[in-house]
Enzyme design. Structure first.
Site, short mmCIF file in Angstrom:
data_model
loop_
_atom_site.label_atom_id
_atom_site.label_comp_id
_atom_site.label_asym_id
_atom_site.label_seq_id
_atom_site.Cartn_x
_atom_site.Cartn_y
_atom_site.Cartn_z
N HIS A 303 -18.14 12.27 4.64
CA HIS A 303 -18.60 11.76 3.41
C HIS A 303 -19.31 12.95 2.38
O HIS A 303 -19.06 13.03 1.48
CB HIS A 303 -19.98 10.82 3.86
CG HIS A 303 -19.59 9.77 3.92
ND1 HIS A 303 -19.92 8.50 4.87
CD2 HIS A 303 -18.34 8.87 3.61
CE1 HIS A 303 -19.35 7.42 4.86
NE2 HIS A 303 -18.42 7.60 4.07
N GLU A 545 5.93 3.46 1.04
CA GLU A 545 5.43 4.36 1.96
C GLU A 545 6.27 4.27 3.14
O GLU A 545 6.11 5.38 3.97
CB GLU A 545 3.98 3.91 2.16
CG GLU A 545 2.99 3.99 1.08
CD GLU A 545 1.76 3.62 1.63
OE1 GLU A 545 0.60 4.33 1.36
OE2 GLU A 545 1.27 2.48 1.80
N ASP A 569 1.87 8.96 2.88
CA ASP A 569 2.55 8.27 4.02
C ASP A 569 3.98 8.39 4.03
O ASP A 569 4.49 8.54 5.23
CB ASP A 569 2.01 6.80 3.86
CG ASP A 569 0.49 6.82 4.60
OD1 ASP A 569 0.28 7.67 5.43
OD2 ASP A 569 -0.22 6.04 4.00
N CYS A 616 1.73 7.73 -6.41
CA CYS A 616 0.58 7.82 -6.29
C CYS A 616 -0.33 8.69 -5.22
O CYS A 616 -1.31 8.94 -4.96
CB CYS A 616 -0.27 6.60 -6.49
SG CYS A 616 0.19 5.57 -5.03
C1 PEP Z 1 -0.51 7.56 0.16
O1 PEP Z 1 -0.18 7.18 1.16
O2 PEP Z 1 0.41 8.56 -0.74
C2 PEP Z 1 -1.15 6.97 -0.58
C3 PEP Z 1 -1.29 7.11 -1.82
O3 PEP Z 1 -2.05 6.10 0.21
P1 PEP Z 1 -3.26 6.96 1.09
O4 PEP Z 1 -3.36 8.29 0.90
O5 PEP Z 1 -4.55 6.14 0.60
O6 PEP Z 1 -2.95 6.35 2.37
MG MG Z 2 -0.91 5.46 1.96
#
Ligand code: PEP
Ligand code: MG
Length: 838
Positions: A303, A545, A569, A616
């Site tokens: 955190h 993903e 992912d 993203c």
């Molecule tokens: C990803 O897997 O790229 C993603 C944006 O989700 P997270 O990083 O939250 O798993």
């Molecule tokens: Mg992800």
């Protein structure tokens, strides 16, 4: 009679300052007159003057007639012929020398000879400030502070319960004024205070005749042992929270005992060096005085680390093992970008970093002034640049940094570290806050991505051997359907106040998407039945993903409105390499042609179905890969707020067409090393044609102390003037020439120069100094730096160089430039000299 020597120049860069210096020195050892005449340019010079020699503009393969006349003309001729042969050979070997230093540091920083300790970056940025050292207390030390007496079971239990009650009240009050990540953490702490196992253990210890103070410590030790034994890094990192709460609880139970280290006071801008900093202590710090942090025992997902990143505080951790212990109140430099701590910076290092901070601050200001514009490539292609956020608190910053929407709201944070899930009303309010900040730009709510390595205690999901391949995200929704429906309902209710979208994480098959649609429809029916307004046309998209989705786009697209690549992912699943495991980091390869082909395939497939696709994961903010992402045709890039101004400005400087060409090249390559190579300096940027000399590249009245400071200042200025995208590499190229031979040319002038891939428009920069500095063996106060594009035709480089060298020999020119006191005057003198000459 005179001797004559015909010399066809064998030097690739022509007769520049270094060979001219050799020739000059040799010629001056003879009494004979020696003249050097370049047949191509028709310029004749005295070979006993290096400057005059440079002024002959002798380029590769130019034929020169050297005439020697005087008593020792014959000897001079033989030795000069010999020298000309030798310097051609030396020139070749010079370029092969490699200095034996840490080449990962920028050259201009290496020149300051910093003595540093390496660490790992948690949050980027640079801090120069005094150290405040905070040593955390151990449970052993706490035990030694415990009072010895035992007041009896009833009295000790009452003491403990009163302490818990007081702490609970304090936390509840704090909650009222907190929001975002800070609120999440207070809630996490509250859940420890409310934890029945913890309270049960304390009670048991009290019954075994431990006083309340000792019982709390013993229970906390047991609690931490359980956390430490977890295979999840995330869970292990919660130990700091338990320590935090234990200290707070102990101070409530026995206020007479002075607990060391309860609050860290910052009286001025400081770099905090702490062996472990609990989130509670972090929150209590005066952030206006917190310049940076050096932490040990702090994981990247703790955190404290999350808070540091969200507040943009430069932070590093994991210093090299043999790091010395630090003294308090010492001026230090913390470089979060490079992951370095410089505990005792010299004046040179401090000046370097101050100048670096100044340049970056100016650049940031320039970019922030532009962020309001929608991201568009130079040839007119729109790409939406959105922000990734984890809490409502981050929304304001995202939009002030130029976000055109929220591309990923990681909503699970609000569900973590608490005893019970948030209520629908709580969620709705949070979501409305973000939607309002977005002001009719889209907000993508990614439904909770929990389970696996992000456990929620109250869901009681058993730990798994392969959490990333296990029970997480969409896979847990059927079991926890109420939770999922509550969240969907909150998003729908919030959608009435603006533009909301829904996105489902970890989709692996079309059946999952169909199921989500059905649940969404059922939630809509309930809302309609209760006359609650929502956006009837709310879009639902999926995260790409899991690699299986790549091959199921046509059927999924029938049920999904959009796709967003979760590259963090997707990369780990494509390469079967755990994203958090540094031992397989080299396998997790975003530069691999295989990965790039997968991305391109995804974009094409989704577009073929008439849907849009974003990205993203961390990749969306990767500057090196950006031209390829543009080339692939992504419609949206979503990233941390801090990256948005740079990415928008980069997009504006690139052409879609060139990015497409570069992508085709990359996709045809056979290894990631080759991909990295073509991305080193890709030809995808627009080249606005800028004049070779402009007032903005003239810096007057500078208080600089050495050659390195001048080179850094001038190359950074070229970056600010959009003439280079990589000032560090450009400075390195300028230095490469200086390494061969200092470019001081006499009369207080130096002409550092390079032909470089890292300058977009050939430029003459000028620095006029307040005081002369040492430049090789000479004193210099006027520096005219030539940075010429490598692709320039016709040896522009040496042309300008020799021209300037000739001008400097002219006393009138020197006097004029010395007398010029404003940028404009200097500009006029040099511009006039250049225009008459070329
Ligand atoms: C990803 O897997 O790229 C993603 C944006 O989700 P997270 O990083 O939250 O798993
Ligand atoms: Mg992800």
């Amino acid at each position: 009679m005179a001797e004559q020597l015909i010399y066809a120049c064998k030097l690739k860069e022509g007769i520049h300052a270094r060979p001219a210096g050799h020739i000059e020195r040799l010629c001056n050892t003879f009494s004979a007159d020696i003249s050097w005449s370049n047949s191509r340019t028709g310029i004749t010079a005295n070979a006993k003057s290096a400057l005059a020699l440079v002024g002959t503009d002798t380029l590769f393969q130019d034929e020169c007639k050297i005439t020697l006349s005087g008593d020792d003309e014959f000897d001079a001729c033989v030795q000069l012929a010999d020298l000309l042969e030798k310097i051609s050979l030396q020139e070749e070997t010079h370029t092969e020398e490699t200095p034996d230093v840490d080449l990962s540091l920028p050259r201009t920083l290496r020149e300051t000879h910093p003595v540093y300790i390496r660490g790992t970056r948690i949050s980027g940025g640079i801090a120069i400030a005094r150290s405040v050292v905070s040593k955390s207390i151990t449970f052993c030390q706490l035990e030694s502070l415990a009072p010895v007496g035992y007041l009896g079971e009833k009295a000790e239990l009452a003491l403990f319960q009163q302490g818990i009650e007081n702490l609970k009240n304090e936390k509840v009050t704090q909650l009222e004024n907190a929001c975002g990540v800070e609120r999440d953490i207070i809630e996490a702490h509250l859940s420890i205070v409310n934890d029945i196992t913890f309270a049960g253990q304390v009670t048991e210890y009290i019954c075994q005749q431990h006083n309340a103070f000792s019982a709390v410590i013993s229970a906390a030790i047991a609690f931490c042992d359980i956390l430490n034994n977890s295979s999840s890094k995330y869970i292990k990192e919660r130990v700091l929270d338990v320590m935090d709460i234990t200290l707070q609880l102990l101070s409530k139970i026995n206020s007479d005992i002075h607990l060391p280290h309860s609050r860290i006071e910052l009286v001025e801008s400081s770099i905090l060096v702490a062996d472990s900093l609990t989130p509670g202590k972090f929150m209590a710090l005066d952030k206006t005085r917190l310049a940076g942090m050096v932490l040990s025992n702090t994981g990247k997902t703790s955190h404290t680390a999350i808070l540091a990143r969200s507040l943009g505080i430069p932070t590093i951790t994991d210093l090299d093992d043999n790091a010395p212990s630090f003294d308090p109140d010492k001026l230090m430099v913390l470089d979060g970008n490079l992951g370095l701590l410089i505990p005792s910076p010299t004046n040179a290092v401090l000046r370097y970093y101050q100048s670096d901070i100044d340049a970056k601050t100016q650049k940031q200001k320039q970019m922030l002034a532009q962020v309001i514009n929608p991201a568009t490539t130079a040839d007119g292609r729109r790409i939406e640049v959105a922000a990734n956020i984890g809490s409502d608190l981050e929304a304001a910053r995202a939009f002030s940094n130029g976000a055109e929407g929220i591309g990923l709201f990681r909503t699970e944070l609000a569900f973590m570290d608490r005893a019970v899930p948030p209520t629908e009303d709580e969620l709705t309010q949070q979501y409305i806050d973000v939607i309002k900040h977005a002001n009719n730009q889209p907000v993508i709510f990614r439904t909770i991505d929990i389970g696996g390595d992000k456990p929620l205690e109250y869901l009681n999901i058993q730990p798994e051997e392969n959490p990333f391949l296990g029970y997480r995200a969409i896979r847990i929704y059927p079991e926890f359907i109420t939770l999922f429906k509550t969240q969907l309902s909150a998003i729908l209710r919030a959608s009435a106040s603006g533009y909301a979208r829904i996105m489902i994480p970890m989709i692996a098959s079309v059946e999952e998407v169909v199921w989500c649609r059905e649940v969404l429809e059922s939630v809509k029916i309930d809302l309609r039945a209760n006359h609650i307004k929502f956006d009837e046309n709310i879009e639902m998209g999926v995260m790409l993903e899991v690699p299986s989705v790549l091959f199921a786009v046509p059927e999924i697209a029938r049920h999904a409105d959009f796709f967003s690549v979760g590259s963090n992912d997707l990369t780990q699943y494509l390469f079967a390499a755990d994203r958090g495991n540094t031992r397989v980091e080299h396998v997790y390869d975003n530069f691999s042609p295989a990965f790039l082909r997968a991305l391109k395939f995804a974009v094409d497939e989704v577009h073929r179905q008439g849907r849009w696709i974003g990205i993203c994961g961390e990749l969306a903010a990767n500057l090196q890969l950006l031209p390829l992402l543009i080339g692939m045709g992504f419609d949206e890039l979503s990233m941390s707020s801090a990256a948005i101004p740079t990415i928008k400005s980069e997009i504006a400087s690139m052409k879609q067409e060139q990015c497409g060409d570069l992508l085709q090249q990359a996709l045809a390559l056979g290894s990631s090393a080759e991909v990295r190579q073509i991305l080193e300096n890709p030809n995808v940027k627009i080249t606005t044609s800028l004049p070779i000399i402009s007032e903005s590249c003239i810096l007057n009245n500078l208080d600089l102390q050495n050659r390195n400071e001048v080179i850094k200042m001038l190359t950074d200025n070229l970056w600010l003037q959009d003439r280079t995208h990589n000032p560090e590499k450009l400075a390195e190229d300028v230095w490469a020439r200086e390494d061969s031979f200092p470019t001081a040319v006499g009369y207080g002038f130096a002409i550092p120069h390079t032909k470089s891939d890292f300058i977009t428009n050939s430029t003459i920069s000028i620095a006029k100094l307040q005081k002369p500095i040492q430049w090789g063996e000479q004193q210099v106060n006027i520096i005219i730096m030539l940075t010429i594009r490598k692709s320039s035709t016709d040896n522009e480089h040496m042309k300008y160089f020799s021209q300037l060298a000739r001008k400097i020999m002219n006393e009138d020119f020197r006097n004029e430039i010395s007398r010029s006191n404003t940028k404009n005057d200097i500009y006029k003198v040099v511009a006039q000299a250049i225009s008459t000459a070329i």
